[in-house]
Design a protein around this motif. Structure first.
Motif, PDB file in Angstrom:
ATOM      1  N   CYS A  67       0.980  -1.053  -0.078  1.00 39.95           N
ATOM      2  CA  CYS A  67      -0.012  -0.169   0.068  1.00 39.95           C
ATOM      3  C   CYS A  67       0.843   1.302   0.101  1.00 39.95           C
ATOM      4  CB  CYS A  67      -0.814  -0.043   1.308  1.00 39.95           C
ATOM      5  SG  CYS A  67      -2.007  -1.312   1.252  1.00 39.95           S
ATOM      6  N   LYS A  86       1.413   5.620   0.680  1.00 44.57           N
ATOM      7  CA  LYS A  86       1.543   6.256   1.802  1.00 44.57           C
ATOM      8  C   LYS A  86      -0.042   7.043   2.058  1.00 44.57           C
ATOM      9  CE  LYS A  86       2.968  10.457  -0.519  1.00 44.57           C
ATOM     10  NZ  LYS A  86       4.221  11.445  -0.809  1.00 44.57           N
ATOM     11  N   GLY A 142      -2.572   4.934   1.707  1.00 43.69           N
ATOM     12  CA  GLY A 142      -3.223   3.532   1.868  1.00 43.69           C
ATOM     13  C   GLY A 142      -4.007   3.251   1.085  1.00 43.69           C
ATOM     14  N   CYS A 161      -4.008   0.421  -1.837  1.00 37.99           N
ATOM     15  CA  CYS A 161      -3.507  -0.887  -2.073  1.00 37.99           C
ATOM     16  C   CYS A 161      -3.069  -0.970  -3.441  1.00 37.99           C
ATOM     17  CB  CYS A 161      -4.517  -1.856  -1.747  1.00 37.99           C
ATOM     18  SG  CYS A 161      -3.720  -3.778  -1.521  1.00 37.99           S
ATOM     19  N   VAL A 201       3.730  -6.696   9.525  1.00 35.75           N
ATOM     20  CA  VAL A 201       3.643  -5.483   8.836  1.00 35.75           C
ATOM     21  C   VAL A 201       4.931  -4.991   9.087  1.00 35.75           C
ATOM     22  CG1 VAL A 201       2.353  -3.240   9.124  1.00 35.75           C
ATOM     23  CG2 VAL A 201       1.287  -5.356   9.687  1.00 35.75           C
ATOM     24  N   LEU A 202       5.188  -4.005   7.859  1.00 36.71           N
ATOM     25  CA  LEU A 202       6.475  -3.279   7.686  1.00 36.71           C
ATOM     26  C   LEU A 202       6.172  -2.004   7.294  1.00 36.71           C
ATOM     27  CD1 LEU A 202       9.761  -3.330   8.008  1.00 36.71           C
ATOM     28  CD2 LEU A 202       9.667  -3.922   5.642  1.00 36.71           C
ATOM     29  N   LYS A 203       6.430  -0.865   7.863  1.00 36.16           N
ATOM     30  CA  LYS A 203       6.167   0.503   7.528  1.00 36.16           C
ATOM     31  C   LYS A 203       7.371   1.051   7.153  1.00 36.16           C
ATOM     32  CE  LYS A 203       2.354   1.011  10.650  1.00 36.16           C
ATOM     33  NZ  LYS A 203       1.665   1.926  11.559  1.00 36.16           N
ATOM     34  N   TYR A 221       5.204   3.775   2.177  1.00 32.87           N
ATOM     35  CA  TYR A 221       4.624   2.466   1.958  1.00 32.87           C
ATOM     36  C   TYR A 221       4.410   1.639   2.953  1.00 32.87           C
ATOM     37  CZ  TYR A 221       4.913   3.364  -3.133  1.00 32.87           C
ATOM     38  OH  TYR A 221       4.541   3.768  -4.559  1.00 32.87           O
ATOM     39  N   VAL A 222       3.539   0.744   3.098  1.00 32.44           N
ATOM     40  CA  VAL A 222       3.213  -0.301   3.969  1.00 32.44           C
ATOM     41  C   VAL A 222       3.083  -1.802   3.410  1.00 32.44           C
ATOM     42  CG1 VAL A 222       1.762  -1.188   5.751  1.00 32.44           C
ATOM     43  CG2 VAL A 222       1.936   1.511   5.631  1.00 32.44           C
ATOM     44  N   LYS A 246       2.479  -5.806   3.981  1.00 32.93           N
ATOM     45  CA  LYS A 246       1.848  -6.897   4.868  1.00 32.93           C
ATOM     46  C   LYS A 246       2.192  -8.278   4.373  1.00 32.93           C
ATOM     47  CE  LYS A 246      -1.861  -3.740   6.203  1.00 32.93           C
ATOM     48  NZ  LYS A 246      -3.302  -3.574   6.603  1.00 32.93           N
TER      49      LYS A 246
END
Length: 355
Positions: A160, A162, A164, A166, A267-269, A275-276, A278
């Motif tokens: 995803c 910044k 949100g 996807c 989860v990695l931010k 970006y995120v 999952k």
């Protein structure tokens, strides 16, 4: 049965043995000097198009081979579907090419190495699909010179931006422990299948450097833009020096990584891109004698640096994981054995040694 390839050796051989086509050619282009024709041909780049030009006449065939840039996009026409834990034996390079990519690709390769003056070469292979999973989401990077030093593989379930949004996968999907376990096993297997391709590409790259002495840059990638092997500048010069002094036995040798580390991150931010990611499966496979050499190579364009924002985020993810989770990864040793019973398609089989 598929039609004969344009790179068919018989077609090329017949042209080379025949003088027909030159004497009776009265077309306007035949009156152009060789230098002008070469300028035109240097704009074409595509190997298949150049092959058609090569077949026009003996005069054209000699001019075509002087081009200095070639791009070759080829499907894997006859992919070898291996067991989950095997890698092709590279002791016979041409046999390996035929086994993995088919006779048509082998013919194209034999035509390609006629271009002794080529300076820039880009080869793109069709990205294989994997049933039951979205294999568009994984990417890899490789540290290498004359041998493979380390392989880094990252595969999130979703990515995803910044805001949100996807970009890939299903960012809202909740994962059960059973689903996580099954996905990790599948991704683990595919990471080794990916390494199988890369090991073959690496041997191919060494042979290209050996067979095309004027190369200044060369790359091999897949159409899914998951990663690439590339050489240029000082790194290419070092590899040239090595391959020109190496024997064919050494070039065909398979240097297999022996240390594997992997982990799962929920989860990695990413602080830079925002970006995120999952559901990340992350894997590092290294040669034992260079284990833990650092991750500076990830930012080098010579090692397949990514270009757009999403792909840059994958590089950031690799660096973040190595910085924050390296000491928490499961470390395992790999043991390899050559299975001679496979006949002409001998296989390197691996198994994981229990700690």
């Amino acid at each position: 049965m598929s039609p004969p390839s344009i790179f068919c050796p018989k077609k090329l051989r017949n042209l080379e043995q025949s003088g027909e086509g030159d004497a009776n050619d009265s077309s306007p282009i035949s009156r152009l000097p060789d230098e002008i024709i070469l300028l035109i041909l240097n704009k074409l780049i595509d190997l298949k198009t150049l092959c058609f030009c090569y077949l026009v006449s003996k005069r054209f065939s000699s001019i075509v081979l002087q081009v200095d840039a070639i791009s070759f996009a080829s499907p894997v026409l006859n992919p070898h579907i291996s067991d989950n834990n095997t890698i092709s034996d590279c002791r016979s390079f041409l046999r390996m090419i035929s086994s993995l990519y088919g006779e048509s690709f082998l013919s194209a390769y034999r035509f390609l190495i006629k271009f002794k003056g080529v300076k820039s070469l880009c080869i793109e292979l069709l990205a294989p699909g994997h049933s039951g999973v979205d294999s568009r989401l994984f990417k890899w990077k490789l540290q290498f010179t004359k041998k493979i030093e380390s392989f880094i593989f990252v595969w999130p379930n979703s990515v995803c931006d910044k805001d949100g949004f996807c970009l890939n996968g299903n960012g809202d999907e909740e994962e059960s422990l059973e689903l996580i376990s099954g996905l990790c096993k599948t991704k683990h297997i595919i990471s080794f299948q990916c390494l199988q391709d890369i090991m073959a590409w690496h041997v191919m790259l060494l042979y290209l450097v050996n067979d095309l002495p004027m190369l200044e840059e060369v790359s091999i990638s897949d159409s899914g833009r998951r990663g690439r092997l590339s050489l240029s500048g000082k790194k290419l010069s070092e590899v040239k020096d090595w391959v020109h002094s190496a024997s064919e036995t050494v070039l065909n040798g398979v240097n297999v990584p022996t240390i594997m580390q992997n982990c799962y991150i929920h989860v990695l931010k990413l602080p830079v891109s925002g970006y995120v990611m999952k559901g990340i499966y992350f894997c590092v496979i290294e040669m034992k004698d260079i284990e833990g050499t650092g991750n500076e190579f990830l930012m080098s364009s010579e090692n397949g640096g990514f270009e757009d924002k999403e792909e840059a985020a994958y590089t950031e993810a690799m660096m973040e994981i190595l910085k924050k989770y390296k000491g928490l990864m499961l470390t395992q040793n790999l043991w390899w054995n050559l299975n001679e019973e496979a006949g002409q398609h001998a296989r390197l089989q691996f198994r994981i040694l229990e700690p």
